[in-house]
Design an enzyme around this catalytic site. Structure first.
Site, short mmCIF file in Angstrom:
data_model
loop_
_atom_site.label_atom_id
_atom_site.label_comp_id
_atom_site.label_asym_id
_atom_site.label_seq_id
_atom_site.Cartn_x
_atom_site.Cartn_y
_atom_site.Cartn_z
N ASP A 114 87.36 16.69 59.51
CA ASP A 114 86.43 17.23 60.50
C ASP A 114 85.01 17.35 59.97
OD1 ASP A 114 88.75 17.56 61.91
OD2 ASP A 114 88.46 19.69 62.33
N ASP A 115 84.08 17.44 60.91
CA ASP A 115 82.69 17.85 60.69
C ASP A 115 81.79 16.77 60.08
OD1 ASP A 115 83.76 20.20 61.60
OD2 ASP A 115 83.47 21.33 59.74
N HIS A 258 88.13 18.39 55.58
CA HIS A 258 86.75 18.24 56.05
C HIS A 258 86.04 17.22 55.19
CE1 HIS A 258 88.13 22.08 57.63
NE2 HIS A 258 87.25 21.91 58.60
NI NI Z 1 84.87 21.77 62.57
#
Ligand code: NI
Length: 306
Positions: A114-115, A258
């Protein structure tokens, strides 16, 4: 006359013995060639001693090297190659969607990030994916619009490696706190960007913080993909602890990481070969559900494929 007959008989016997020897030698050589050929097409999922060697030698400092195991050539490994054309399969043999036929019984997990994308991290993860591409390794990135804008080339590379790009909204707002039109724009703006880069929208949404409600489920016509193995990589910032958390996964799991921390990329260089050594297939989220015969529904949240 009798002497001549004896001579002819002796010559015939000699020729017969020589011919027999030649045939026997040719057969032995063909046989050993066949055995050698069979030995090189060990299945990828095999957990024999060679596979153990893979994970023992896969320390980070060696991650740039080719895997130590004998990798079958992609044409031998591709499951499609071994399948008869669909038209020739008896209807009764079809269990669920046709596409599940392309998968074997190996346990499988989806690693998700993610991100990102983020330079220095996403590309390091993609290097590992590329290193193990002969094992069919793919991962999923739930990307943010703000980051896609900065690093479109990383999105393109991930897509070209067969990875899945999911939608993590434009700028990581809690969707349940936004107006309907704002929440919709948070998702659709990212899909517009992805179409520009890859020609495809994201089929899956991961709402920031996993935050969702019924109104959102009605508003957004995408499945919501959550996770059930949380590595907490963002909190520990430690490759060892991300590695041991990720290795808790079982068949059908979705693992959360992440792609914004370099220690996460470090962990991935060890997670991927270790899971291969344990017999896992590393697939995208969409592939995971497809393989398990689970139809993803819009507005429904999923933590795993079981
Ligand atoms: Ni996030």
């Amino acid at each position: 006359m009798r002497k001549q007959w004896h001579l002819v008989a002796a010559l015939c016997a000699l020729v017969a013995v020589l011919a027999g020897t030649v045939v026997a030698l040719a057969y032995a050589s063909a046989e050993s060639g066949r055995v050698r050929a069979e030995a090189t097409i060990e299945p990828v999922g095999d957990t024999g001693p060679e596979q153990t060697a893979l994970h023992e030698t896969a320390a980070p400092e060696q991650s740039a090297e080719a895997p130590a195991v004998a990798i079958p050539s992609p044409t031998e490994a591709a499951p499609e190659e071994t399948l008869p054309p669909l038209s020739s399969i008896d209807e009764d043999e079809l269990n669920g969607p046709e596409s599940t036929l392309a998968y074997d019984d190996s346990p499988m997990v989806a690693l998700t990030f993610d991100d990102g994308p983020y330079r220095g991290v996403t590309d390091a993860i993609l290097d590992v994916v590329e290193q193990y591409k002969d094992y069919g390794v793919k991962v999923t990135f739930f990307a943010l619009g703000l980051q896609i804008k900065q690093y479109p080339e990383l999105v393109k590379r991930a897509y070209e490696l067969g990875c899945e790009i999911g939608n993590h909204t434009y700028d990581h707002k809690r969707l349940t706190k936004l107006s309907e039109s704002r929440a919709k724009a948070e998702v659709e703006d990212v899909n517009d960007m992805l179409r520009e880069i890859t020609g495809e929208s994201a089929a899956l949404v991961r709402p920031p913080y996993g935050s969702r409600n019924d109104k959102l489920a009605e508003l957004l016509s995408y499945p919501f993909i959550l996770w059930d193995v949380d590595t907490r990589d963002w909190a520990t910032r430690n490759a060892d602890s991300t590695l041991s958390a990720a290795l808790e996964c079982v068949d059908g799991d979705i693992v959360l990481m992440h792609d914004v921390h370099s220690d996460t990329a470090e962990a991935v260089a060890r997670i991927i070969p270790e899971l291969i050594a344990r017999g896992y297939k590393l697939v995208t989220v969409s592939e995971l559900f497809e393989a398990k015969g689970i139809q993803l529904e819009p507005g429904v949240a999923y933590r795993h494929a079981r």
